[in-house]
Scaffold this motif. Structure first.
Motif, PDB file in Angstrom:
ATOM      1  N   TYR A 155       0.838  -1.199   0.000  1.00 55.26           N
ATOM      2  CA  TYR A 155       0.000   0.000   0.000  1.00 55.26           C
ATOM      3  C   TYR A 155       0.874   1.250   0.000  1.00 55.26           C
ATOM      4  N   ILE A 156       0.294   2.350  -0.442  1.00 49.28           N
ATOM      5  CA  ILE A 156       0.881   3.673  -0.238  1.00 49.28           C
ATOM      6  C   ILE A 156       0.021   4.388   0.782  1.00 49.28           C
ATOM      7  N   VAL A 157       0.646   4.837   1.873  1.00 48.03           N
ATOM      8  CA  VAL A 157      -0.110   5.405   2.991  1.00 48.03           C
ATOM      9  C   VAL A 157       0.505   6.732   3.435  1.00 48.03           C
ATOM     10  N   PRO A 158      -0.301   7.586   4.071  1.00 47.91           N
ATOM     11  CA  PRO A 158       0.257   8.804   4.655  1.00 47.91           C
ATOM     12  C   PRO A 158       1.028   8.480   5.926  1.00 47.91           C
ATOM     13  N   THR A 159       2.048   9.282   6.208  1.00 48.58           N
ATOM     14  CA  THR A 159       2.763   9.189   7.484  1.00 48.58           C
ATOM     15  C   THR A 159       2.793  10.588   8.095  1.00 48.58           C
ATOM     16  N   ASP A 160       3.620  10.752   9.122  1.00 52.32           N
ATOM     17  CA  ASP A 160       3.766  12.087   9.721  1.00 52.32           C
ATOM     18  C   ASP A 160       4.715  12.953   8.896  1.00 52.32           C
ATOM     19  N   THR A 161       5.266  12.395   7.810  1.00 53.41           N
ATOM     20  CA  THR A 161       6.062  13.201   6.877  1.00 53.41           C
ATOM     21  C   THR A 161       5.432  13.065   5.492  1.00 53.41           C
ATOM     22  N   VAL A 162       5.993  12.220   4.650  1.00 53.47           N
ATOM     23  CA  VAL A 162       5.480  12.059   3.285  1.00 53.47           C
ATOM     24  C   VAL A 162       4.652  10.775   3.188  1.00 53.47           C
ATOM     25  N   TYR A 163       4.094  10.541   1.995  1.00 56.99           N
ATOM     26  CA  TYR A 163       3.484   9.245   1.731  1.00 56.99           C
ATOM     27  C   TYR A 163       4.589   8.191   1.641  1.00 56.99           C
ATOM     28  N   ALA A 164       4.227   6.944   1.967  1.00 55.68           N
ATOM     29  CA  ALA A 164       5.224   5.873   1.977  1.00 55.68           C
ATOM     30  C   ALA A 164       4.600   4.561   1.508  1.00 55.68           C
ATOM     31  N   PHE A 165       5.434   3.728   0.909  1.00 57.49           N
ATOM     32  CA  PHE A 165       5.045   2.352   0.623  1.00 57.49           C
ATOM     33  C   PHE A 165       5.153   1.543   1.911  1.00 57.49           C
ATOM     34  N   ILE A 166       4.224   0.614   2.125  1.00 60.17           N
ATOM     35  CA  ILE A 166       4.340  -0.298   3.263  1.00 60.17           C
ATOM     36  C   ILE A 166       3.994  -1.713   2.824  1.00 60.17           C
ATOM     37  N   CYS A 167       4.602  -2.687   3.508  1.00 64.14           N
ATOM     38  CA  CYS A 167       4.205  -4.085   3.364  1.00 64.14           C
ATOM     39  C   CYS A 167       4.534  -4.784   4.674  1.00 64.14           C
ATOM     40  N   HIS A 168       4.124  -6.046   4.784  1.00 65.63           N
ATOM     41  CA  HIS A 168       4.311  -6.819   6.008  1.00 65.63           C
ATOM     42  C   HIS A 168       5.719  -7.399   6.046  1.00 65.63           C
TER      43      HIS A 168
ATOM     44  N   GLU B 259      -3.836  11.409  -5.955  1.00 65.77           N
ATOM     45  CA  GLU B 259      -4.183  11.178  -7.359  1.00 65.77           C
ATOM     46  C   GLU B 259      -2.942  10.968  -8.214  1.00 65.77           C
ATOM     47  N   THR B 260      -1.895  11.750  -7.951  1.00 69.38           N
ATOM     48  CA  THR B 260      -0.636  11.580  -8.666  1.00 69.38           C
ATOM     49  C   THR B 260      -0.026  10.217  -8.373  1.00 69.38           C
ATOM     50  N   LEU B 261      -0.064   9.809  -7.106  1.00 66.99           N
ATOM     51  CA  LEU B 261       0.487   8.517  -6.724  1.00 66.99           C
ATOM     52  C   LEU B 261      -0.289   7.377  -7.368  1.00 66.99           C
ATOM     53  N   GLU B 262      -1.599   7.524  -7.452  1.00 63.62           N
ATOM     54  CA  GLU B 262      -2.409   6.510  -8.120  1.00 63.62           C
ATOM     55  C   GLU B 262      -2.055   6.417  -9.593  1.00 63.62           C
ATOM     56  N   ASP B 263      -1.843   7.554 -10.237  1.00 66.41           N
ATOM     57  CA  ASP B 263      -1.475   7.556 -11.659  1.00 66.41           C
ATOM     58  C   ASP B 263      -0.137   6.861 -11.887  1.00 66.41           C
ATOM     59  N   ILE B 264       0.817   7.084 -10.983  1.00 66.08           N
ATOM     60  CA  ILE B 264       2.169   6.562 -11.177  1.00 66.08           C
ATOM     61  C   ILE B 264       2.290   5.106 -10.725  1.00 66.08           C
ATOM     62  N   TYR B 265       1.719   4.810  -9.560  1.00 60.00           N
ATOM     63  CA  TYR B 265       1.976   3.516  -8.935  1.00 60.00           C
ATOM     64  C   TYR B 265       0.744   2.624  -8.796  1.00 60.00           C
ATOM     65  N   GLY B 266      -0.414   3.101  -9.205  1.00 55.74           N
ATOM     66  CA  GLY B 266      -1.652   2.380  -8.935  1.00 55.74           C
ATOM     67  C   GLY B 266      -1.662   0.944  -9.413  1.00 55.74           C
ATOM     68  N   TYR B 267      -1.000   0.684 -10.527  1.00 58.61           N
ATOM     69  CA  TYR B 267      -0.997  -0.679 -11.077  1.00 58.61           C
ATOM     70  C   TYR B 267      -0.018  -1.590 -10.345  1.00 58.61           C
ATOM     71  N   GLN B 268       0.826  -1.025  -9.459  1.00 60.71           N
ATOM     72  CA  GLN B 268       1.836  -1.817  -8.748  1.00 60.71           C
ATOM     73  C   GLN B 268       1.505  -2.045  -7.279  1.00 60.71           C
ATOM     74  N   VAL B 269       0.494  -1.351  -6.769  1.00 59.67           N
ATOM     75  CA  VAL B 269       0.134  -1.479  -5.361  1.00 59.67           C
ATOM     76  C   VAL B 269      -1.343  -1.827  -5.230  1.00 59.67           C
ATOM     77  N   GLU B 270      -1.699  -2.300  -4.060  1.00 63.37           N
ATOM     78  CA  GLU B 270      -3.091  -2.658  -3.797  1.00 63.37           C
ATOM     79  C   GLU B 270      -3.987  -1.423  -3.793  1.00 63.37           C
ATOM     80  N   ALA B 271      -3.507  -0.355  -3.137  1.00 62.54           N
ATOM     81  CA  ALA B 271      -4.294   0.876  -3.051  1.00 62.54           C
ATOM     82  C   ALA B 271      -3.424   2.016  -2.541  1.00 62.54           C
ATOM     83  N   VAL B 272      -3.882   3.233  -2.833  1.00 67.08           N
ATOM     84  CA  VAL B 272      -3.316   4.457  -2.263  1.00 67.08           C
ATOM     85  C   VAL B 272      -4.338   4.990  -1.258  1.00 67.08           C
ATOM     86  N   LEU B 273      -3.904   5.244  -0.038  1.00 67.66           N
ATOM     87  CA  LEU B 273      -4.810   5.778   0.975  1.00 67.66           C
ATOM     88  C   LEU B 273      -4.781   7.297   0.915  1.00 67.66           C
TER      89      LEU B 273
END
Length: 208
Positions: free
Chosen positions: A28-41, A154-168
């Motif tokens: 996923y791409i998620v918000p943090t206390d700084t920038v958006y970030a990729f996360i996984c388990h 929206e920009t993150l979805e355009d760039i990475y949407g096909y590579q991640v489950e979702a952008v929050l």
């Protein structure tokens, strides 16, 4: 796919979707206390490999562990020196990344095949809610849109949407990064000056 994420009170439905996805190896791409970030388990090596591929990073480069608290961080480091512990206790959760020696049980691929690990304790409601229900850290790397001042979902979805489950979607975020502190010696070494304040901190400047 874009999922709603209220910046103060994340939707329970969204939180559960993310937890379910992480448990089966989704990114996923998620918000943090700084920038958006990729996360996984942490326990999904294929997802970790995919993070490196998405970011076009060498596996020699480290990823960070997003931990619930200092106690969880301590399970994945050889030791947390007293001066680091004191600073972490006073300033976390917050916008800092701590570089510490990794424990021998640490997943080497999650560290980028290095003997050190980057630790983050994120000050964001989504992270806090996710970590309440996770027994291990999340593996993470920032989304770096270097030429932009603000990054939108929206920009993150355009760039990475096909590579991640979702952008929050928690709204646009300024491209402001963590302060990186290396705590492997007798004194902090400042690796990167970010939005985490260090006015009251004695440190060595990184000479590299």
């Amino acid at each position: 796919m874009i999922l709603p994420c209220h910046p103060v009170n994340p939707e329970k439905r969204t939180i559960q979707k993310v937890l379910d996805g992480l448990s089966r190896g989704a990114i996923y791409i998620v918000p943090t206390d700084t920038v958006y970030a990729f996360i996984c388990h942490l326990e999904h090596p294929k997802a970790i490999s995919s993070l490196y591929r998405i970011k076009d990073m060498s596996e020699k480069q480290p990823l960070s562990l997003l931990c619930r608290d200092i106690s969880m961080a301590g399970l994945f480091t050889k030791n947390i020196p007293d001066y680091v512990f004191r600073f972490m206790k006073q300033h976390t959760p917050g916008p800092y990344t701590f570089i510490l020696p990794a424990s021998k049980d640490m997943d080497r691929r999650g560290m980028g095949k290095r003997k050190e690990v980057g630790i983050r304790i994120v000050d964001h409601p989504l992270h806090i809610e996710l970590m309440k229900q996770l027994d291990v850290p999340l593996v993470s790397t920032s989304v770096r849109e270097v030429e932009a001042f603000v990054t939108s979902p929206e920009t993150l979805e355009d760039i990475y949407g096909y590579q991640v489950e979702a952008v929050l979607d928690a709204g646009p975020r300024k491209n402001e990064y963590t302060t990186i502190l290396d705590g492997q010696g007798d004194q902090f070494k400042l690796i990167r000056s970010g939005i985490g304040p260090i006015d009251d901190l004695d440190y060595l400047a990184d000479e590299d």
